[in-house]
Design a protein around this motif. Structure first.
Motif, PDB file in Angstrom:
ATOM      1  N   LEU A  24     -29.913  64.223-105.964  1.00 48.34           N
ATOM      2  CA  LEU A  24     -28.984  64.685-104.944  1.00 48.34           C
ATOM      3  C   LEU A  24     -29.714  65.559-103.926  1.00 48.34           C
ATOM      4  O   LEU A  24     -30.510  66.425-104.299  1.00 48.34           O
ATOM      5  CB  LEU A  24     -27.847  65.479-105.584  1.00 48.34           C
ATOM      6  N   VAL A  25     -29.439  65.325-102.638  1.00 46.31           N
ATOM      7  CA  VAL A  25     -29.979  66.166-101.565  1.00 46.31           C
ATOM      8  C   VAL A  25     -28.794  66.590-100.700  1.00 46.31           C
ATOM      9  O   VAL A  25     -28.166  65.756-100.042  1.00 46.31           O
ATOM     10  CB  VAL A  25     -31.015  65.418-100.707  1.00 46.31           C
ATOM     11  N   GLU A  26     -28.480  67.879-100.698  1.00 43.07           N
ATOM     12  CA  GLU A  26     -27.307  68.359 -99.968  1.00 43.07           C
ATOM     13  C   GLU A  26     -27.674  68.791 -98.557  1.00 43.07           C
ATOM     14  O   GLU A  26     -28.826  69.060 -98.244  1.00 43.07           O
ATOM     15  CB  GLU A  26     -26.671  69.529-100.720  1.00 43.07           C
ATOM     16  N   ASN A  27     -26.626  68.874 -97.696  1.00 46.41           N
ATOM     17  CA  ASN A  27     -26.764  69.396 -96.332  1.00 46.41           C
ATOM     18  C   ASN A  27     -27.872  68.687 -95.556  1.00 46.41           C
ATOM     19  O   ASN A  27     -28.787  69.310 -95.022  1.00 46.41           O
ATOM     20  CB  ASN A  27     -27.022  70.901 -96.356  1.00 46.41           C
ATOM     21  N   GLY A  69     -24.345  65.281 -93.645  1.00 47.61           N
ATOM     22  CA  GLY A  69     -23.817  64.580 -94.801  1.00 47.61           C
ATOM     23  C   GLY A  69     -24.563  64.978 -96.056  1.00 47.61           C
ATOM     24  O   GLY A  69     -25.318  65.962 -96.080  1.00 47.61           O
ATOM     25  N   THR A  70     -24.348  64.205 -97.087  1.00 42.45           N
ATOM     26  CA  THR A  70     -25.029  64.378 -98.375  1.00 42.45           C
ATOM     27  C   THR A  70     -25.855  63.133 -98.632  1.00 42.45           C
ATOM     28  O   THR A  70     -25.487  62.039 -98.217  1.00 42.45           O
ATOM     29  CB  THR A  70     -23.999  64.578 -99.488  1.00 42.45           C
ATOM     30  N   ALA A  71     -26.973  63.302 -99.303  1.00 44.39           N
ATOM     31  CA  ALA A  71     -27.830  62.153 -99.578  1.00 44.39           C
ATOM     32  C   ALA A  71     -28.122  62.040-101.064  1.00 44.39           C
ATOM     33  O   ALA A  71     -28.177  63.026-101.786  1.00 44.39           O
ATOM     34  CB  ALA A  71     -29.141  62.267 -98.806  1.00 44.39           C
ATOM     35  N   VAL A  72     -28.283  60.818-101.508  1.00 42.58           N
ATOM     36  CA  VAL A  72     -28.884  60.544-102.809  1.00 42.58           C
ATOM     37  C   VAL A  72     -30.208  59.858-102.518  1.00 42.58           C
ATOM     38  O   VAL A  72     -30.335  59.097-101.548  1.00 42.58           O
ATOM     39  CB  VAL A  72     -27.980  59.665-103.700  1.00 42.58           C
ATOM     40  N   ALA A  73     -31.197  60.154-103.330  1.00 47.38           N
ATOM     41  CA  ALA A  73     -32.552  59.717-103.006  1.00 47.38           C
ATOM     42  C   ALA A  73     -33.288  59.235-104.243  1.00 47.38           C
ATOM     43  O   ALA A  73     -32.962  59.608-105.378  1.00 47.38           O
ATOM     44  CB  ALA A  73     -33.328  60.862-102.353  1.00 47.38           C
ATOM     45  N   ILE A  74     -34.292  58.421-104.002  1.00 47.70           N
ATOM     46  CA  ILE A  74     -35.164  57.941-105.066  1.00 47.70           C
ATOM     47  C   ILE A  74     -36.582  57.876-104.509  1.00 47.70           C
ATOM     48  O   ILE A  74     -36.785  57.526-103.341  1.00 47.70           O
ATOM     49  CB  ILE A  74     -34.702  56.554-105.587  1.00 47.70           C
ATOM     50  N   GLU A  75     -37.556  58.258-105.315  1.00 46.65           N
ATOM     51  CA  GLU A  75     -38.944  58.271-104.848  1.00 46.65           C
ATOM     52  C   GLU A  75     -39.613  56.930-105.099  1.00 46.65           C
ATOM     53  O   GLU A  75     -39.274  56.204-106.033  1.00 46.65           O
ATOM     54  CB  GLU A  75     -39.723  59.397-105.527  1.00 46.65           C
ATOM     55  N   GLN A  76     -40.588  56.648-104.256  1.00 46.62           N
ATOM     56  CA  GLN A  76     -41.270  55.365-104.276  1.00 46.62           C
ATOM     57  C   GLN A  76     -42.738  55.564-103.975  1.00 46.62           C
ATOM     58  O   GLN A  76     -43.095  56.261-103.014  1.00 46.62           O
ATOM     59  CB  GLN A  76     -40.637  54.453-103.224  1.00 46.62           C
ATOM     60  N   ARG A  95     -39.729  59.437-100.192  1.00 50.70           N
ATOM     61  CA  ARG A  95     -38.395  59.560-100.782  1.00 50.70           C
ATOM     62  C   ARG A  95     -37.414  58.793 -99.897  1.00 50.70           C
ATOM     63  O   ARG A  95     -37.220  59.113 -98.728  1.00 50.70           O
ATOM     64  CB  ARG A  95     -37.981  61.034-100.891  1.00 50.70           C
ATOM     65  N   ASN A  96     -36.820  57.739-100.454  1.00 52.44           N
ATOM     66  CA  ASN A  96     -35.824  56.952 -99.736  1.00 52.44           C
ATOM     67  C   ASN A  96     -34.456  57.578 -99.935  1.00 52.44           C
ATOM     68  O   ASN A  96     -34.031  57.807-101.074  1.00 52.44           O
ATOM     69  CB  ASN A  96     -35.819  55.508-100.238  1.00 52.44           C
ATOM     70  N   ARG A  97     -33.737  57.840 -98.834  1.00 53.37           N
ATOM     71  CA  ARG A  97     -32.460  58.540 -98.915  1.00 53.37           C
ATOM     72  C   ARG A  97     -31.324  57.704 -98.324  1.00 53.37           C
ATOM     73  O   ARG A  97     -31.475  57.089 -97.270  1.00 53.37           O
ATOM     74  CB  ARG A  97     -32.527  59.873 -98.164  1.00 53.37           C
ATOM     75  N   LEU A  98     -30.197  57.703 -99.017  1.00 54.27           N
ATOM     76  CA  LEU A  98     -28.951  57.155 -98.508  1.00 54.27           C
ATOM     77  C   LEU A  98     -28.062  58.341 -98.152  1.00 54.27           C
ATOM     78  O   LEU A  98     -27.655  59.107 -99.023  1.00 54.27           O
ATOM     79  CB  LEU A  98     -28.274  56.282 -99.571  1.00 54.27           C
ATOM     80  N   ILE A  99     -27.776  58.515 -96.868  1.00 60.58           N
ATOM     81  CA  ILE A  99     -26.982  59.642 -96.387  1.00 60.58           C
ATOM     82  C   ILE A  99     -25.550  59.159 -96.163  1.00 60.58           C
ATOM     83  O   ILE A  99     -25.328  58.131 -95.517  1.00 60.58           O
ATOM     84  CB  ILE A  99     -27.559  60.211 -95.081  1.00 60.58           C
ATOM     85  N   SER A 151     -36.549  57.535 -94.690  1.00 61.68           N
ATOM     86  CA  SER A 151     -37.666  57.712 -95.613  1.00 61.68           C
ATOM     87  C   SER A 151     -38.405  58.984 -95.247  1.00 61.68           C
ATOM     88  O   SER A 151     -38.772  59.182 -94.079  1.00 61.68           O
ATOM     89  CB  SER A 151     -38.627  56.524 -95.561  1.00 61.68           C
ATOM     90  N   VAL A 152     -38.628  59.843 -96.248  1.00 63.84           N
ATOM     91  CA  VAL A 152     -39.263  61.138 -96.050  1.00 63.84           C
ATOM     92  C   VAL A 152     -40.600  61.152 -96.786  1.00 63.84           C
ATOM     93  O   VAL A 152     -40.684  60.734 -97.951  1.00 63.84           O
ATOM     94  CB  VAL A 152     -38.361  62.276 -96.572  1.00 63.84           C
ATOM     95  N   VAL A 153     -41.635  61.638 -96.126  1.00 61.74           N
ATOM     96  CA  VAL A 153     -42.955  61.703 -96.745  1.00 61.74           C
ATOM     97  C   VAL A 153     -42.962  62.802 -97.805  1.00 61.74           C
ATOM     98  O   VAL A 153     -42.611  63.947 -97.529  1.00 61.74           O
ATOM     99  CB  VAL A 153     -44.038  61.993 -95.687  1.00 61.74           C
ATOM    100  N   VAL A 154     -43.333  62.451 -99.022  1.00 60.89           N
ATOM    101  CA  VAL A 154     -43.504  63.414-100.110  1.00 60.89           C
ATOM    102  C   VAL A 154     -44.989  63.698-100.314  1.00 60.89           C
ATOM    103  O   VAL A 154     -45.425  64.847-100.334  1.00 60.89           O
ATOM    104  CB  VAL A 154     -42.880  62.890-101.423  1.00 60.89           C
ATOM    105  N   LYS A 155     -45.772  62.647-100.434  1.00 61.04           N
ATOM    106  CA  LYS A 155     -47.227  62.754-100.558  1.00 61.04           C
ATOM    107  C   LYS A 155     -47.824  61.804 -99.519  1.00 61.04           C
ATOM    108  O   LYS A 155     -47.631  60.593 -99.613  1.00 61.04           O
ATOM    109  CB  LYS A 155     -47.690  62.364-101.960  1.00 61.04           C
ATOM    110  N   PRO A 156     -48.509  62.318 -98.506  1.00 65.49           N
ATOM    111  CA  PRO A 156     -49.050  61.444 -97.467  1.00 65.49           C
ATOM    112  C   PRO A 156     -49.970  60.380 -98.051  1.00 65.49           C
ATOM    113  O   PRO A 156     -50.780  60.642 -98.934  1.00 65.49           O
ATOM    114  CB  PRO A 156     -49.829  62.413 -96.566  1.00 65.49           C
ATOM    115  N   GLY A 157     -49.821  59.168 -97.562  1.00 66.64           N
ATOM    116  CA  GLY A 157     -50.633  58.053 -98.025  1.00 66.64           C
ATOM    117  C   GLY A 157     -50.082  56.769 -97.455  1.00 66.64           C
ATOM    118  O   GLY A 157     -48.980  56.733 -96.892  1.00 66.64           O
ATOM    119  N   GLY A 158     -50.820  55.682 -97.589  1.00 68.96           N
ATOM    120  CA  GLY A 158     -50.366  54.422 -97.030  1.00 68.96           C
ATOM    121  C   GLY A 158     -50.228  54.532 -95.526  1.00 68.96           C
ATOM    122  O   GLY A 158     -51.025  55.170 -94.841  1.00 68.96           O
TER     123      GLY A 158
END
Length: 384
Positions: free
Chosen positions: A299-302, A311-318, A334-338, A351-358
């Motif tokens: 869960l990612v709020e605000n 809005g509110t987001a649910v996210a999963i890392e990739q 981190r891919n987020r559905l807002i 999509s939010v960068v968590v660890k830079p790469g690719g």
């Protein structure tokens, strides 16, 4: 999945067979992902890009290696959001991703369904780049509109328009001016590869239409599906999950050679279903309930989307990988559905960068490097 390589291998039907430059692929990624792909043979239809507009954020992460496993998803009991008083002394109530998703499911169930001859969507896609000269950040924007017929045998219509590229912050704008305020900005695709030149001026709108694939296929949802398939999806989360997983083979939506966990695959496909596919409100609610049972969803709020809506987001890392010359660079996004909790309607995917790469190697952690916001999604009797 690398979006450039994927689009090169799986051109959407409405774009034809002519070669397309890298900028066009990036600018029209959100629309491309909403189109089913023609079968390569009668024995097997390769997965298409029609994961709906939502896949622009999740699939554009250029993932090749993904970790995590899926699980079962029995229907959870209904949960309502607890009331919070306006008192400043009241303790903050912490909700889990499961509780928020279940509450959103209840609200999604109550939304009207609507009728019409076409399913109409409007979205704006944003892609972030770094300028070759000056190193400032550049945001390239495009608007996509689609009309999908309810009846079989009709044409699918599309309209796209580049909204132009622009510096992101005041500091980026100052660097752009320092570079001479170029009308076209040459950008980096990665640390060692130069990409296209992005125009700062909006382009003309382009409208096209094409017959439905096989006369009736309208979207990709694990496999090419018809409007009848979408309207008949089960509203029970367990049955919906089973229906979707019949198309899961342990890999991503296009390449058999890239592993993808069941959780990430379900999140990607279901996010498209929730965002802008013509399913019933009850099926949209079932998709929220199904996601509520995935342990890897956070869960990612605000969260504020690219249009400034909160809005509110649910996210999963990739985990993502990209090969630059002879070197392979790995990172995490981190891919987020807002979505709007009060209605259960999706607002955006990013999509939010968590660890830079690719392809995200040049961006700081926390950077939103791609987003697709949904401005409209509903039935209409009008076409272009």
């Amino acid at each position: 999945m690398n979006p450039i390589d994927e689009l090169r291998a799986a051109r959407p039907a409405h774009l034809g067979d002519a070669p397309v430059d890298e900028r066009t692929r990036a600018a029209e990624l959100s629309y491309a992902m909403s189109q089913p792909r023609r079968a390569r043979s009668r024995r097997r239809t390769r997965p298409a890009w029609g994961i709906s507009l939502a896949g622009a954020a999740a699939v554009a992460a250029a993932a090749v290696v993904v970790t995590g496993t899926g699980g079962t998803a029995p229907r959870a009991p209904d949960v309502a959001l607890p009331a919070v008083t306006a008192s400043t002394d009241a303790p903050k109530i912490e909700l889990s991703a499961r509780e928020v998703l279940l509450a959103a499911a209840e609200n999604a169930d109550r939304q009207p369904d609507g009728t019409g001859a076409f399913w109409h969507t409007v979205s704006v896609s944003r892609n972030l780049y770094r300028a070759e000269e000056g190193g400032y950040l550049v945001e390239d924007r495009s608007r996509s509109e689609g009309w999908t017929p309810r009846a079989t045998g009709g044409d699918q219509w599309a309209r796209s328009r580049s909204l132009g590229a622009r510096p992101v912050t005041e500091a980026d704008e100052a660097a752009w001016r320092q570079a001479g305020s170029p009308a076209e900005i040459r950008v980096e695709m990665s640390a060692k590869r130069i990409g296209p030149a992005l125009s700062t001026s909006p382009g003309a709108a382009k409208t096209s239409h094409t017959p439905l694939v096989d006369g009736d296929k309208v979207f990709w949802l694990g496999r090419n599906v018809t409007m009848k398939d979408l309207r008949a999806l089960p509203s029970d989360p367990g049955r919906l999950k089973a229906w979707l997983l019949r198309s899961y083979g342990g890999h991503g939506t296009e390449s058999d050679g890239e592993r993808m966990s069941a959780d990430l695959w379900l999140f990607t496909v279901s996010a498209g279903l929730i965002t802008d596919m013509p399913v019933t409100p009850q099926v949209r609610g079932a998709a929220f309930r199904m996601l509520a049972e995935l342990d890897t969803v956070e869960l990612v709020e605000n969260v504020t989307d690219a249009e400034g809506r909160q809005g509110t987001a649910v996210a999963i890392e990739q985990e993502v990988r990209a090969k630059v010359t002879d070197e392979e660079h790995a990172g995490v996004v981190r891919n987020r559905l807002i979505f709007d909790e009060s209605t259960g309607r999706a607002l955006a995917n990013d999509s939010v960068v968590v660890k830079p790469g690719g392809l995200q190697a040049g961006f700081e952690p926390g950077t939103v490097w791609h987003s697709t916001v949904v401005l409209e999604a509903g039935w209409t009797d009008s076409k272009p």
